[in-house]
Design a protein around this motif. Sequence first.
Motif, PDB file in Angstrom:
ATOM      1  N   THR A 183       0.821  -1.222   0.000  1.00 36.14           N
ATOM      2  CA  THR A 183       0.000   0.000   0.000  1.00 36.14           C
ATOM      3  C   THR A 183       0.852   1.269   0.000  1.00 36.14           C
ATOM      4  N   LYS A 184       2.132   1.136  -0.263  1.00 35.90           N
ATOM      5  CA  LYS A 184       3.050   2.286  -0.148  1.00 35.90           C
ATOM      6  C   LYS A 184       2.765   3.386  -1.162  1.00 35.90           C
ATOM      7  N   ASP A 185       2.118   3.048  -2.265  1.00 29.88           N
ATOM      8  CA  ASP A 185       1.864   4.050  -3.300  1.00 29.88           C
ATOM      9  C   ASP A 185       0.526   4.770  -3.138  1.00 29.88           C
ATOM     10  N   SER A 358      -6.456  13.169   6.656  1.00 29.71           N
ATOM     11  CA  SER A 358      -5.528  12.585   5.691  1.00 29.71           C
ATOM     12  C   SER A 358      -5.185  11.154   6.072  1.00 29.71           C
ATOM     13  N   THR A 359      -4.955  10.924   7.360  1.00 24.57           N
ATOM     14  CA  THR A 359      -4.644   9.576   7.837  1.00 24.57           C
ATOM     15  C   THR A 359      -5.822   8.635   7.629  1.00 24.57           C
ATOM     16  N   ALA A 360      -7.031   9.106   7.919  1.00 30.36           N
ATOM     17  CA  ALA A 360      -8.227   8.276   7.757  1.00 30.36           C
ATOM     18  C   ALA A 360      -8.425   7.885   6.294  1.00 30.36           C
ATOM     19  N   ILE A 361      -8.236   8.852   5.394  1.00 35.35           N
ATOM     20  CA  ILE A 361      -8.411   8.570   3.966  1.00 35.35           C
ATOM     21  C   ILE A 361      -7.348   7.587   3.495  1.00 35.35           C
ATOM     22  N   LYS A 362      -6.112   7.791   3.947  1.00 37.97           N
ATOM     23  CA  LYS A 362      -5.034   6.876   3.546  1.00 37.97           C
ATOM     24  C   LYS A 362      -5.322   5.464   4.031  1.00 37.97           C
ATOM     25  N   ASN A 363      -5.790   5.346   5.268  1.00 32.81           N
ATOM     26  CA  ASN A 363      -6.133   4.014   5.796  1.00 32.81           C
ATOM     27  C   ASN A 363      -7.264   3.383   4.995  1.00 32.81           C
ATOM     28  N   GLN A 364      -8.259   4.182   4.667  1.00 32.10           N
ATOM     29  CA  GLN A 364      -9.390   3.668   3.900  1.00 32.10           C
ATOM     30  C   GLN A 364      -8.948   3.185   2.526  1.00 32.10           C
ATOM     31  N   LYS A 365      -8.138   3.989   1.849  1.00 34.80           N
ATOM     32  CA  LYS A 365      -7.656   3.605   0.520  1.00 34.80           C
ATOM     33  C   LYS A 365      -6.736   2.383   0.606  1.00 34.80           C
ATOM     34  N   SER A 366      -5.880   2.364   1.609  1.00 39.07           N
ATOM     35  CA  SER A 366      -4.953   1.243   1.772  1.00 39.07           C
ATOM     36  C   SER A 366      -5.709  -0.053   2.022  1.00 39.07           C
ATOM     37  N   ASP A 367      -6.731   0.020   2.869  1.00 34.36           N
ATOM     38  CA  ASP A 367      -7.525  -1.171   3.156  1.00 34.36           C
ATOM     39  C   ASP A 367      -8.261  -1.652   1.909  1.00 34.36           C
ATOM     40  N   ALA A 368      -8.676  -0.711   1.064  1.00 35.65           N
ATOM     41  CA  ALA A 368      -9.351  -1.095  -0.179  1.00 35.65           C
ATOM     42  C   ALA A 368      -8.378  -1.824  -1.108  1.00 35.65           C
ATOM     43  N   VAL A 369      -7.139  -1.325  -1.181  1.00 34.93           N
ATOM     44  CA  VAL A 369      -6.115  -2.003  -1.987  1.00 34.93           C
ATOM     45  C   VAL A 369      -5.865  -3.404  -1.440  1.00 34.93           C
ATOM     46  N   TRP A 370      -5.735  -3.493  -0.142  1.00 34.90           N
ATOM     47  CA  TRP A 370      -5.473  -4.791   0.504  1.00 34.90           C
ATOM     48  C   TRP A 370      -6.628  -5.756   0.274  1.00 34.90           C
ATOM     49  N   SER A 371      -7.856  -5.274   0.437  1.00 34.38           N
ATOM     50  CA  SER A 371      -9.025  -6.128   0.253  1.00 34.38           C
ATOM     51  C   SER A 371      -9.094  -6.666  -1.174  1.00 34.38           C
ATOM     52  N   ALA A 372      -8.758  -5.827  -2.139  1.00 33.97           N
ATOM     53  CA  ALA A 372      -8.766  -6.278  -3.536  1.00 33.97           C
ATOM     54  C   ALA A 372      -7.735  -7.375  -3.751  1.00 33.97           C
TER      55      ALA A 372
END
Length: 390
Positions: A183-185, A358-372
């Motif tokens: 999720t680094k990107d 910003s942290t909440a959005i990053k976590n949300q996006k990262s979790d979406a990447v991980w879930s996919a």
Amino acid sequence: MQKQKALLVLGLISVLIISTIGYSFTRLPSGNGVNPVVAEANGKTIYKQDVLKIYEQEKEYYGLTDEISDDQASFVQSLKEDILERLIYQELVSQQAAAAGFSVDAAAVEKAQAEFAGILTTIAAQMKDEDTQAGNPTDGVDYDAKAQEYVTGELAAMGTTESEYVQLIAQQMQVELFYNEVTKDVTVTEEDIQSYYTTQLAAQRSGGATDAYSVQLLEPASVTVKHILIALPAEQKAEYTRLLTEEDEAAAQSYLEEKLQAIEPSAQAVLAEATGGADFETLIKEHGEDPGMETYPDGYTVRADGEFVEEFETASLGLKKGEISGLVATYHGYHIIKAYDRTEEVVYPLEEKREEISTAIKNQKSDAVWSALVDEWFAGATISRYTDRL
């Protein structure tokens, strides 16, 4: 020692063992029917004992005992199947992490041992602090040994050992490193932040449900109230509930209005006293039938969050400090409400919450990447489940 306080530190233990990272490293040999294979994930076996270790921890939460009734059997089976899915998830994640170079090696175990030592140190400090506050002697007490004994006992109760738990910590650390790598990107734009602020603020103002990615953007308006409840008899409330669930809403409402009408003269008489200058506290004691007024002597704090019956909430929020409502009808009876204090809504400006958002959005996006990715791993995996063996 108060175990609840120590378990705040030991929470990592149950998180690792019971959550989606809850994978047991101790496995009994299969083939004798005592500990059968209940799943295979890309050739890796998961045993019934792995599921049962976690089940033994979770059943207490659900109020289950070793004697399962017929009514509970279906739920117990679904709970075990859910645990099995978590173990399959963990197995696949571990396989993917190892393939990406995040396997549990000697260096990872060493870091995990340091983490475990930190847990023991924190618990020892808590034990000493509690003894100090209680006025107990602390000189000469080996709190490190006490902490070790306590943790060993907790781990044993959860069916694991210190060595196994350190392995679990190591595995979790490697999975977290793997998660960070994939999720680094993930980036957060100014448009993301602005959109989040606007959308979440509107949702929170309307009392919308929050989630793991929510940032508190406002302190909602609140009113501290007390009330005099002229209550409907318990059997009438029960009948209203029955009609609402078994008949129809119109029949239930008609029944409620009829019963409210019968107690309205009494409620009007009390209202006249309240608005005529009688002491409200005295009226609560003389006429009120809500035991909550004794349990909460300072009153109820009411916000637009659905904690109270809608009619009660709406009427309370509409009052100014010192104001007394008219009769407010609910299925409990008639309420006469007085506002003792009031705080208005406070909205936090965007700049004050920018970093949290910003942290909440990053976590949300990262979790979406991980879930996919997890979905891809499941789709590409060879998985066999033998749920009838659970």
